[in-house]
Each structure stands twice: as C-alpha cells, then as structure tokens.
Design a protein around this motif. Structure first.
Motif, short mmCIF file in Angstrom:
data_model
loop_
_atom_site.label_atom_id
_atom_site.label_comp_id
_atom_site.label_asym_id
_atom_site.label_seq_id
_atom_site.Cartn_x
_atom_site.Cartn_y
_atom_site.Cartn_z
N ASN A 273 0.79 -1.28 0.00
CA ASN A 273 0.09 -0.18 0.01
C ASN A 273 0.80 1.33 0.06
OD1 ASN A 273 -2.34 -1.39 0.11
ND2 ASN A 273 -2.60 -1.39 2.16
N ALA A 274 1.99 1.09 0.56
CA ALA A 274 2.80 2.40 0.77
C ALA A 274 3.19 2.67 -0.73
CB ALA A 274 4.00 2.15 1.74
N VAL A 275 3.79 1.55 -1.26
CA VAL A 275 4.21 1.95 -2.71
C VAL A 275 3.44 2.54 -3.51
CG1 VAL A 275 3.99 -0.26 -3.80
CG2 VAL A 275 6.15 0.90 -4.29
N LEU A 276 2.07 2.27 -3.40
CA LEU A 276 0.96 2.82 -4.22
C LEU A 276 0.89 4.16 -3.82
CD1 LEU A 276 -1.59 -0.07 -3.96
CD2 LEU A 276 -0.55 0.55 -5.93
N LEU A 277 0.87 4.72 -2.50
CA LEU A 277 0.72 6.00 -2.26
C LEU A 277 1.83 6.61 -2.50
CD1 LEU A 277 -0.56 8.00 -0.33
CD2 LEU A 277 1.04 7.36 1.64
#
Length: 529
Positions: free
Chosen positions: A161-165
C-alpha cells in the motif's frame, strides 16, 4: 467545468481487509501536513471477499476561502483512480469514473471474488479485459503488481500500500514533496520501517519514470524437464531418486504425456509412496493400450485426459492429506513473509476445522469404519452430516502433535474405508472409459474427460460424483444418438462437461442441454431420410 478553486478528487477501490482505511488515512494526513485541506469518506464493504470498499478523497491547498468539499464522486470527474486490487479497478471503470485526462494507478494483484471462486472451473474474470479498458479510457495509466515490486526490493508484502501511495504523491496529480507523507506514515505506527522504504520506492519510480505502465505477475509455463526439476526439488531428499525412476518409467510407456507425468508422479509420490505411483502408471498403460488398439496407431488423446484426471482423483483430499499439507514448513514460511513476522516475534497459527463423521471413520480400517458408520446411522439419520468444529493452534506443541498423528495415518491409507471406496469408484470410471472407447473414440475421450468434474469434498464431492455417473450412464448414450443423427457429439459433449465442471449439482441441467441438442438434430435427420 470551471477549474478555479477546484478540489483534487481521488477515488480508491479496495477490498475489506486490504488496508484501504490505513491508505486513505495516510493520504489525508499527508495532504494536511503539506498544507492542504483534505477529507475522505468510506463506503465500507464486508471484512472478507464478498463486496467492494470505496474511499473517496477530496483535497485542495488552503486559499483565501475555505473550500466546499463533496462526499460523493461523480462519474467522469475524478482526477485519479487508485486501486489496491485489479478487479476493483474494473468496477470503477465500469462505473464511468475514468476519462482521458485522469491518472490510473492500480495494483494488478488479484484477490479472487466470491463469484469467481464459486464455479469449480473457469470462473476467474480475465484481467486482460480490465487492462484494455484502463489503457483505452485513460492516457496516463500505471498498472503494476505492487506486491512483486516490494518483494523484489526485499520488503514485506504488507508494504504494498505504501508503494502505491508513493506513486500517487509523485504523480502529476499532486507532485508533492515526500516529507509530509513520511510523517503521516510514522504517526500511524504501522510497519513504519518497511512502509517508509516502500513509499520512497514508489515515489522515486514515479519521479524517474521507471514505474511500470503494465506489470502483471504471470505464471511461467514450464516444459516437462523444467517442471520435473522443480517438482523433484520439492520432494524430500530420500524420495528424489524414486521420483526420477518413476517418471522415466511413465515416460517410456507414453512419451507424449511427459508433462502430465512430471506433475502426476510428484503428486502421487508425495501423497502416498512409490507403489502407489506404479499403480497409477499401470492404470494409464491399460487405457493407452486400449486406445492404440482402437485407433490402430500410437494415439494418446483419450489417455491424456484419463491420465490427468486420474492423478487428481488418486490424490483425493482426505483428513490425512489435509493435515499433511497444513504441516508443510513452506506454509509457515509464507505466513511469516506475508505478515512480516521476524526473528522471535510471537506467531500463532490457528486452523479452524469442522470435520464430519465420514472424514473420521473414513481414516479407519474398512471393517471398523463400516461398523461405526452403521451404528452411527442407526443412532441418528443425519449422522454423516454432523459438524464437529474445532480450533487447532497448529504451530504449538499440542496442535502440531495432533495434526502430525492425523497425517501419519496416511501410512494406513490403503486399509482405510475411504480408500477402499475410492478404488471402487475409480474402477467404475475406468470400466466406463474402456466401454465407450470400444464403441467410439470421441465418446471414449468424453468419458475420460468427465473425470474433471470430481472435485471438492463432503457433500460437494458427493454431488460431483452424482454428476459424473449421470453423464456416463445417461449423457453418453444421448451423445451416441446425437452422433447417429449427424450432430457434433464432440462439441456438444464438451459443452455439457463445461457446464458440469462449473459447479457441482449441474447434472439435471446437463441432461436438459443434451436432450435439447438431440431434439434439434433429430428432425433434420428425419427430413434428410
């Protein structure tokens, strides 16, 4: 629409349990830290895979007047579509939210929906349709497997999820500095170290143009040598020489089926032992000899279908097999990786089981199992359907010992009631394949391919077996009549099997289909006569 003072609009599609709430909180708090006014609203679905979860974010830099932010997304008026799961992107696209100027950032990871998993065969929605729609509807799309990206960087899969953000923040929609979002991740206190690294990874890849426009994790198609090597390495060292010897024996009997044998020998050796694999090879050779005699050449079309489905059937999932699979070290290793469990961190695995009496007395020697079944059915008419729920903490001594004892009973499998009954069913199927092969090669192939409908366990498996015998005893005679009337028995038979394989309990629908096709062919045949 006038663009002055217009808020930036982000629509997030996700699944309950994927961390969509955490992701939207990171985004809103990061925007606030960056001097923006932002809000989000969530339409929450179920905690498991039965519905969608939608988050809608609107944000705008602070200006002279406070902005009026909406709680609802409007189709065709969203600046960025963000999806944590690829089917959820399809839902957003179907809703009309994409347009040529919007940016799409989507995880191509698939978490299969209930309606995809319900069919026993062929229920998965094709990702290619969603990809084509995204690339057609938007001129700025990034479709990549986020879990694969973080895994290649040595990070926890939970940091996807953090890489998407990071990609969102660095995109043309925002193009903001990273530091305000670092603070938001730190304040959340959820996997901070890996999430910060993953955020920076996505941010950097978007900035330097290395973020994939289309990255799908595809399963590699292996030839039989590669598959055999992979399967050999998965076996314990003491069994690898047996595997190679058995595979060579099977290949020498029917060389065109090398790839099927590479998987079948591994599966059955892991399921039982070398003698069990030799029994499988002998059964396949018997059908191959009959097919060769029928065709007058070294044919293997019927044998290929029979060999594939026989291997699946002979590795049926009884209680011993389930326990064996649950104790695999690689299962615990994957859980540790997926949930970022490190070192000596506390880690418990609870398995929730609900065995019924047939699963229990089926493990016992046949005479004892029959005695228990007979008395149990006298005691209660629903004896076979009594559920006995239990919770086993499988990676703790008592739970591990319990499952190990169940798994160890596979050494007594050949004496068990379940195995005795499976052999009777296998013999009945084999007799049907040889019978129909003797009458017609096409019908023999359909009889062999019918083995694919035998799936599942418990009542689902019982329904699947009923479907199989209905097709063999009633369906194949109808197909024989259809062929005599000039119809395409192969095409109609394949259509009927596809229906049966989609879901257990479709036998009546299958017969209706066959009778309908036969009725349509008979008038034409009569008129021609």
């Amino acid at each position: 629409m006038p663009q002055k003072n217009r808020a930036t609009r982000i629509l997030i599609g996700t699944v309950g349990g994927q961390g969509g709430g955490v992701l939207s909180d990171w985004m809103v708090k990061g925007l606030i830290n960056a001097g923006w006014q932002a809000q989000s609203i969530g339409l929450l679905g179920l905690s498991q895979r039965a519905g969608s979860v939608i988050y809608y974010v609107e944000a705008r830099p602070h200006g002279d007047k406070p902005p009026i932010l909406s709680a609802y997304a409007v189709p065709g008026d969203v600046d960025l579509l963000l999806s944590q799961e690829f089917l959820e992107l399809g839902r957003l696209l179907q809703g009309g939210f994409a347009h040529p100027d919007c940016t799409i950032i989507a995880n191509t990871y698939r978490y299969y929906g209930t309606l995809e998993k319900t069919p026993a065969e062929g229920g998965i929605y094709p990702s290619g349709v969603i990809r084509k729609a995204a690339e057609t509807l938007s001129s700025d799309s990034y479709l990549f497997h986020a879990q694969e990206v973080v895994a290649q960087a040595g990070l926890s899969l939970l940091s996807s999820n953090a890489v998407l953000l990071g990609a969102v923040v660095a995109s043309k929609v925002f193009d903001l500095p990273a530091e305000p979002f670092h603070r938001a991740i730190e304040e959340a206190e959820v996997g901070v170290a890996d999430n910060l690294k993953a955020f920076d990874l996505g941010y950097r890849m978007m900035r330097d143009g290395t973020l994939p426009r289309a990255l799908f994790k595809e399963s590699e198609v292996l030839d039989w040598q590669q598959l055999a090597q992979q399967r050999e390495q998965a076996l314990p060292q003491r069994r690898r020489s047996d595997y190679r010897r058995l595979l060579d024996q099977a290949r020498s009997a029917v060389p065109p089926l090398s790839r099927i044998f590479a998987e079948a020998c591994y599966r059955l050796l892991d399921f039982q032992d070398a003698a069990y694999v030799r029994d499988y090879i002998a059964r396949v050779q018997e059908v191959h000899a009959a097919e060769t005699a029928k065709s007058g050449a070294d044919s293997s079309i019927v044998t290929a279908a029979y060999a594939q489905h026989l291997a699946n059937w002979m590795s049926y999932e009884d209680a011993q097999r389930v326990a064996q699979l649950k104790l695999r070290p690689e299962r615990f290793a994957k859980m540790r990786q997926d949930h970022n469990v490190r070192g000596e961190d506390p880690f418990w695995v609870d398995d929730f089981l609900a065995p019924d009496p047939p699963q229990i007395y089926g493990m016992l020697p046949a005479p004892i199992g029959r005695w228990i079944r007979e008395r149990g059915r006298r005691w209660r008419t629903d004896f076979d359907h009594i559920a006995m729920p239990m919770r086993v903490r499988i990676n703790r001594p008592w739970g591990y010992l319990t499952m190990s004892l169940v798994a160890a009973m596979r050494h007594l499998r050949r004496r068990s009631l379940r195995h005795h009954e499976e052999l009777i069913l296998l013999q009945r199927w084999r007799d049907a394949v040889l019978h129909w092969l003797g009458r017609d090669a096409t019908l023999g192939r359909l009889a062999a391919d019918a083995g694919r409908v035998v799936k599942g366990y418990g009542r689902v498996r019982d329904k699947a077996l009923d479907d199989l015998w209905m097709f063999i005893d009633q369906g194949l005679p109808l197909l024989e009549q259809l062929a005599a009337a000039g119809g395409d028995a192969a095409a109609v038979g394949d259509e009927a099997l596809k229906l049966l394989a989609s879901e257990a309990g479709k036998g009546a629908a299958c017969l209706y289909l066959l009778r309908d096709r036969l009725a349509a062919a008979l008038p034409a045949s009569s008129a021609a006569a």
